[in-house]
Design an enzyme around this catalytic site. Structure first.
Site, PDB file in Angstrom:
ATOM      1  N   SER A   1       1.585  -0.948  -2.502  1.00  0.00           N
ATOM      2  CA  SER A   1       0.516   0.018  -2.327  1.00  0.00           C
ATOM      3  C   SER A   1      -0.193  -0.305  -1.013  1.00  0.00           C
ATOM      4  O   SER A   1       0.448  -0.578  -0.003  1.00  0.00           O
ATOM      5  CB  SER A   1      -0.432  -0.029  -3.531  1.00  0.00           C
ATOM      6  OG  SER A   1      -1.500   0.883  -3.383  1.00  0.00           O
TER       7      SER A   1
ATOM      8  N   LYS B   1      -1.770   6.920  -2.232  1.00  0.00           N
ATOM      9  CA  LYS B   1      -1.801   5.546  -2.725  1.00  0.00           C
ATOM     10  C   LYS B   1      -2.753   5.384  -3.911  1.00  0.00           C
ATOM     11  O   LYS B   1      -2.502   4.572  -4.807  1.00  0.00           O
ATOM     12  CB  LYS B   1      -2.185   4.585  -1.592  1.00  0.00           C
ATOM     13  CG  LYS B   1      -1.096   4.422  -0.536  1.00  0.00           C
ATOM     14  CD  LYS B   1       0.204   3.881  -1.144  1.00  0.00           C
ATOM     15  CE  LYS B   1       1.229   3.534  -0.084  1.00  0.00           C
ATOM     16  NZ  LYS B   1       2.488   3.004  -0.669  1.00  0.00           N
TER      17      LYS B   1
ATOM     18  N   TYR C   1      -3.205   9.953   3.171  1.00  0.00           N
ATOM     19  CA  TYR C   1      -2.459   8.740   2.828  1.00  0.00           C
ATOM     20  C   TYR C   1      -3.106   8.030   1.641  1.00  0.00           C
ATOM     21  O   TYR C   1      -2.420   7.644   0.690  1.00  0.00           O
ATOM     22  CB  TYR C   1      -2.398   7.812   4.037  1.00  0.00           C
ATOM     23  CG  TYR C   1      -1.772   6.473   3.751  1.00  0.00           C
ATOM     24  CD1 TYR C   1      -0.427   6.377   3.401  1.00  0.00           C
ATOM     25  CD2 TYR C   1      -2.515   5.298   3.848  1.00  0.00           C
ATOM     26  CE1 TYR C   1       0.160   5.143   3.145  1.00  0.00           C
ATOM     27  CE2 TYR C   1      -1.931   4.065   3.603  1.00  0.00           C
ATOM     28  CZ  TYR C   1      -0.605   3.987   3.248  1.00  0.00           C
ATOM     29  OH  TYR C   1      -0.020   2.776   2.992  1.00  0.00           O
TER      30      TYR C   1
ATOM     31  N   THR D   1       3.357  -4.614  11.555  1.00  0.00           N
ATOM     32  CA  THR D   1       4.652  -3.953  11.421  1.00  0.00           C
ATOM     33  C   THR D   1       4.596  -2.679  12.261  1.00  0.00           C
ATOM     34  O   THR D   1       3.595  -2.405  12.927  1.00  0.00           O
ATOM     35  CB  THR D   1       4.959  -3.592   9.954  1.00  0.00           C
ATOM     36  OG1 THR D   1       4.039  -2.560   9.532  1.00  0.00           O
ATOM     37  CG2 THR D   1       4.809  -4.800   9.041  1.00  0.00           C
TER      38      THR D   1
END
Length: 270
Positions: free
Chosen positions: A133, A151, A147, A182
């Site tokens: 999550s 979630k 977004y 990332t």
């Protein structure tokens, strides 16, 4: 005893790091992503790695991957439901199709994979479902409404589903990272709204500048989180949640404090 891991979204980012950490721990890993070539490119050839293509929005494909994994290795001990992406921007700048696509991947796609694997775990009375999550599933901010909505939905679903599975020996771990180093915030994983609204122009410009500046400079270490996930999977007792990163703990703590205050205020008002 070696475990069999099924990891979605394993071609890059946190999914790749979790798959690598599991391999380093001596586990067998079935790594999936929409592109088989992308998975193969992400890993050196490894005897305990099996790569498969999987679009998680395709329920039949999820069932096939689960069946193939069980047929080949005899079990799925750990499912890492990691695949997903972010719609970043102000709500009114997104088309209805974009919002629905966000839910189709992050929520319904994740459900597809869990639905494919859970029956096998129930029969064995054993297994761990790790759901990636976000702290954005606990607290939402301007620019992250769509977004976060997806979630928040994942959090509510898994919180209840975990309680249904627990009496049958199947464990669950919700992972709620803050900002990880990332490619999650670049155009491979994130997209922005397509509707121009003058009232939001300045705020959106500031938000995009923040995203561009944060991309590649996030404080969280995905390798460290991957190692934590693999370590927790080996324990007999697994926490229901892992809030990872100082930023995530700060945001989650602030949300808890806010809720406490508002609950108290609600009681005072009668």
């Amino acid at each position: 005893m070696t475990k069999v891991w099924l990891v979605t979204g394993a071609s890059r980012g946190l999914g790749r790091e979790i798959a690598r950490a599991a391999l380093d721990a001596g586990e067998t890993v079935v790594a999936t992503a929409r592109s088989l070539d992308a998975v193969l490119d992400a890993f050196e050839k490894h005897d305990r790695l099996h790569a498969l293509a999987l679009d998680i929005t395709d329920a039949d494909a999820a069932n096939s991957v689960a069946a193939e994994t069980i047929e080949r290795f005899g079990a799925i001990d750990v499912l890492v439901n990691n695949a997903g992406y972010a719609e970043l921007g102000f709500f009114e700048t997104f088309t209805d199709a974009a919002v629905r696509r966000q839910f189709e991947v992050n929520l319904f796609g994740t459900m597809n994979v869990a639905r494919a694997v859970a029956p096998h775990m129930r029969v064995r009375r054993s297994g761990l479902i790790v759901t990636i999550s976000s702290v954005s599933g606990l607290a939402s901010n301007g620019g992250g409404a769509v977004y976060s909505a997806s979630k928040f939905a994942v959090e509510g679903w898994m919180e209840g589903f975990a309680q249904e599975l627990a009496p049958l020996g199947v464990r669950s771990l919700l992972v709620e990272p803050g900002m990880l180093r990332t490619d999650f915030m670049d155009r491979k994983s994130a997209s922005f709204g397509s509707i121009d609204i003058p009232d939001y122009v300045e705020a959106i410009a500031q938000y995009r500048s923040f995203v561009e500046g944060a991309n590649g400079n996030q404080p969280g270490d995905p390798k460290l989180l991957a190692a934590r996930v693999v370590a927790l999977a080996s324990q007999a007792e697994t926490p229901s949640r892992l809030v990872f990163g100082d930023d995530a703990r700060q945001w989650a703590g602030a949300k808890v404090d806010q809720l406490r205050k508002e609950i108290t205020q609600s009681a005072d008002r009668g």
